[in-house]
Scaffold this motif. Structure first.
Motif, PDB file in Angstrom:
ATOM      1  N   ARG A 202       0.834  -1.214   0.000  1.00 11.77           N
ATOM      2  CA  ARG A 202       0.000   0.000   0.000  1.00 11.77           C
ATOM      3  C   ARG A 202       0.867   1.262   0.000  1.00 11.77           C
ATOM      4  N   ARG A 203       1.873   1.263   0.876  1.00 14.10           N
ATOM      5  CA  ARG A 203       2.743   2.440   0.993  1.00 14.10           C
ATOM      6  C   ARG A 203       3.467   2.702  -0.326  1.00 14.10           C
ATOM      7  N   GLU A 204       3.988   1.639  -0.888  1.00 17.62           N
ATOM      8  CA  GLU A 204       4.762   1.757  -2.129  1.00 17.62           C
ATOM      9  C   GLU A 204       3.926   2.402  -3.247  1.00 17.62           C
ATOM     10  N   HIS A 205       2.688   1.969  -3.391  1.00 19.07           N
ATOM     11  CA  HIS A 205       1.871   2.509  -4.483  1.00 19.07           C
ATOM     12  C   HIS A 205       1.491   3.967  -4.228  1.00 19.07           C
ATOM     13  N   GLU A 206       1.260   4.320  -2.973  1.00 22.13           N
ATOM     14  CA  GLU A 206       0.967   5.730  -2.698  1.00 22.13           C
ATOM     15  C   GLU A 206       2.200   6.590  -3.008  1.00 22.13           C
ATOM     16  N   ASP A 207       3.380   6.051  -2.721  1.00 21.03           N
ATOM     17  CA  ASP A 207       4.623   6.765  -3.069  1.00 21.03           C
ATOM     18  C   ASP A 207       4.778   6.909  -4.584  1.00 21.03           C
ATOM     19  N   ILE A 208       4.411   5.863  -5.301  1.00 19.22           N
ATOM     20  CA  ILE A 208       4.513   5.918  -6.775  1.00 19.22           C
ATOM     21  C   ILE A 208       3.584   7.013  -7.318  1.00 19.22           C
ATOM     22  N   LEU A 209       2.381   7.082  -6.757  1.00 19.46           N
ATOM     23  CA  LEU A 209       1.468   8.151  -7.211  1.00 19.46           C
ATOM     24  C   LEU A 209       2.118   9.510  -6.989  1.00 19.46           C
ATOM     25  N   ARG A 210       2.692   9.695  -5.800  1.00 18.60           N
ATOM     26  CA  ARG A 210       3.319  11.005  -5.500  1.00 18.60           C
ATOM     27  C   ARG A 210       4.485  11.276  -6.437  1.00 18.60           C
ATOM     28  N   PHE A 211       5.254  10.235  -6.708  1.00 20.24           N
ATOM     29  CA  PHE A 211       6.417  10.384  -7.597  1.00 20.24           C
ATOM     30  C   PHE A 211       5.965  11.009  -8.927  1.00 20.24           C
ATOM     31  N   TRP A 212       4.867  10.496  -9.470  1.00 19.60           N
ATOM     32  CA  TRP A 212       4.444  10.988 -10.787  1.00 19.60           C
ATOM     33  C   TRP A 212       3.616  12.269 -10.699  1.00 19.60           C
ATOM     34  N   PHE A 213       2.807  12.401  -9.665  1.00 18.06           N
ATOM     35  CA  PHE A 213       2.071  13.679  -9.508  1.00 18.06           C
ATOM     36  C   PHE A 213       3.070  14.819  -9.318  1.00 18.06           C
ATOM     37  N   ASP A 214       4.165  14.547  -8.601  1.00 23.36           N
ATOM     38  CA  ASP A 214       5.204  15.569  -8.434  1.00 23.36           C
ATOM     39  C   ASP A 214       5.780  15.995  -9.780  1.00 23.36           C
ATOM     40  N   ARG A 215       5.717  15.127 -10.741  1.00 23.29           N
ATOM     41  CA  ARG A 215       6.256  15.441 -12.071  1.00 23.29           C
ATOM     42  C   ARG A 215       5.190  15.996 -13.014  1.00 23.29           C
ATOM     43  N   GLY A 216       4.065  16.381 -12.475  1.00 24.11           N
ATOM     44  CA  GLY A 216       3.066  17.083 -13.277  1.00 24.11           C
ATOM     45  C   GLY A 216       2.051  16.188 -13.955  1.00 24.11           C
TER      46      GLY A 216
END
Ligand code: NOJ
Length: 558
Positions: A202-216
């Motif tokens: 769960r944590r990993e996927h939420e981090d992945i979302l942030r990784f890409w949202f941070d990139r616009g």
């Protein structure tokens, strides 16, 4: 996994941003491998997409959804992800993806990426660590490892059925060479299923979302969104007759907690970042649950996509769709195809024009002229409906499904059907851009083969050939999207049906705009109108009243 990455460059949201952009957006699906090749190696890439952004701007799209673009062994076209925080080296680099997101945004085009929560690649470090660590290890708890049944453990732990046909469990080998535990994969053995009861997952996927949202990135398309949660008791499938939420691996109630958590992540960001679900469910009420206000924004409308060319079937689907979305306030989506299904020009040219997996066969008789007429009509019909619209690359060129020779097919669905099903590569052939022979301007260098071969008769279908022809499929799409954007009636959410006969789908959008589709065998006289806005076929004039030919759609102003 390493989350210690460089601070990304954060592209701004477009000026004059509309937080409701997603409710009526036109979203174009780019299958990167087959869109355009920037480096000449026969495989599409991000350089190719960047060079063609102006084509997408001219077409009139609001967003691009990219199929998985991450490092992957491509056992399932990239839906076997090895590293979520990078780009497949054949496609480019992370820096290039960041540039692409920004360049697209500068043209007013948002980027939606694909996230695959149900499974990862068997080459992903987590799975490799789990194999190495052995039975009973914490590394294995992120997956579904299980002893086999029977005295020697050589029976599969469950009777679950793969979405790709074939087995859902593969046996491992212990370090000493003896047969070991089995692991679950609802798709291929190269795609082990993750255990969503595990906090790391769960944590990993939420981090992945942030990784890409941070990139616009403006949104994520969620792959196989009704599958990730499993009943930990691993009960048998039995007769397959399960009550709502009671299936061992489909549509389990616990999924909604995951998507609520994802929505919270998305809502932390400026501009609306959307969650789009790939939710294949027959039960409309269960489907709608994914679209509650604190979950996903939208989900693909496969009910509409799979209907045959029949007025009753399509009307039923449109009515069901609008009725199931209305109470939750979510907009509908309209989808004619994607990278998994038969191209509309081919499907509508067949005696059985409904779509179903596992029913595809080599050599199915197809009337492409009829299929093209109907696909043109369907394009206008779907573009006239209220909600967001998805266009799969190449549908705007009217590409047919390519009949590929067996020896070039790469799709695991083909192999897992024992070679009976041609699989999905026929809709994934590299796009024809210009010229009169392969690679039709796709970009492959001289003497380099495209990763799938292009048919020899696609010269009239290139983007260049069609741009010059006002009657082409491409011109029809461009004009339809222009009107959809310009006309308040088409941007709004109201729809009122008109009765013009059993074989006719007619509805009014807003005050003054009518869409009429004739799915019958005889021409239909048009009702009184002020002007023809656009039609998928020539409108004949008879006694001062227009006549709509079979297999066509017209948009009228009242
Ligand atoms: C749905 C994707 O659209 C399809 O291409 C893929 O094979 C499966 N999910 C598994 O990820």
């Amino acid at each position: 996994m390493d989350t210690d990455v460089l601070t990304p460059h954060r592209p701004a949201v477009p000026a004059g941003d509309d937080p409701l952009w997603w409710r009526s957006a036109v979203i174009y699906q780019v299958y990167v491998r087959s869109f355009a090749d920037g480096n000449g190696d026969g495989t599409g890439d991000l350089a190719g997409v960047r060079a063609r952004l102006s084509y997408l701007k001219d077409l009139g799209v609001d967003a691009i959804w990219f199929n998985p673009w991450y490092p992957s062994p491509l056992a399932d076209g990239g839906y076997d992800v090895e590293d979520y925080r990078d780009i497949h080296p054949q496609f480019g680099t992370l820096a290039e993806a960041e540039q692409l997101i920004e360049e697209a945004l500068a043209l007013g085009i948002r980027t939606i990426i694909d996230v695959v929560p149900n499974h990862i690649s068997d080459q992903h470090p987590w799975f490799q660590a789990a194999l190495a660590a052995g039975p009973g290890s914490p590394e294995r708890e992120r997956f579904w490892f299980h002893p086999g049944t029977g005295e020697s453990g050589d029976g599969m732990p469950t009777d679950w059925v793969s979405s790709f046909q074939g087995d859902t469990w593969t046996r491992t080998t212990n370090a000493d060479g003896t047969p070991g535990e089995w692991y679950l994969h609802l798709f291929t053995p190269e795609q082990p299923d993750l255990n969503w009861n595990h906090p790391d997952v769960r944590r990993e996927h939420e981090d992945i979302l942030r990784f890409w949202f941070d990139r616009g990135v403006a949104g994520v398309r969620i792959d196989s969104a009704a599958l990730p949660v499993k009943d930990p008791a691993l009960p048998p499938l039995g007769d397959g007759d399960h009550g709502p939420g009671d299936h061992p691996h489909l549509d389990r109630d616990e999924l909604h907690d995951i998507y609520r958590a994802w929505r919270k992540v998305a809502d932390e960001y400026e501009g609306t970042r959307v969650l789009v679900g790939e939710v294949w469910l027959d039960d409309a009420e269960r489907f709608a649950r994914y679209l509650r206000p604190d979950e996903m924004h939208t989900a693909f409308n496969f009910d509409f996509m799979t209907q045959p060319w029949s007025a009753a079937a399509l009307r039923g689907s449109i009515q069901r769709t609008l009725a199931e979305h209305e109470p939750i306030g979510a907009p509908a989506t309209w989808v004619l195809s994607n990278h998994d299904v038969t191209r509309p020009v081919t499907r509508y040219g067949r005696a059985d024009s409904a779509f179903a997996f596992a029913r595809k066969r080599f050599g199915t008789p197809t009337d492409l002229a009829r299929g093209t007429r109907r696909a043109r009509a369907a394009a206008l019909l779907s573009a006239a409906l209220p909600g967001s619209l998805y266009i799969y690359q190449g549908d705007e060129l009217g590409l047919p499904e390519a009949e590929l020779p067996r020896e070039v097919i790469q799709d695991p669905m083909h192999f897992r059907s024992g070679g009976v099903d041609p699989g999905r590569d026929g809709c994934r052939v590299p796009l024809p851009w210009s010229g009169v022979r392969p690679p039709y301007g796709f970009g492959a260098a001289d003497g380099v083969d495209t990763w799938l071969p292009q048919p020899a008769d696609w010269a009239p279908l290139t983007a260049a050939a069609q741009s010059a022809d006002p009657d082409s499929m491409l011109s029809l799409y461009r004009e339809a999207l222009r009107l959809r954007c310009d006309l308040d009636d088409l941007r709004g959410e109201s729809l009122a049906w008109l009765e013009l006969g059993a074989d006719v789908l007619a509805f009014r959008r807003g005050d003054r705009t009518l869409s009429i589709t004739n799915l019958g065998a005889v021409p239909v006289p048009l009702p009184a109108h002020r002007a023809v806005l656009l039609s998928s076929a020539a409108i004949e004039d008879a006694a001062g009243c227009g006549i709509l030919p079979p297999d066509s759609t017209v948009w009228l102003t009242l």
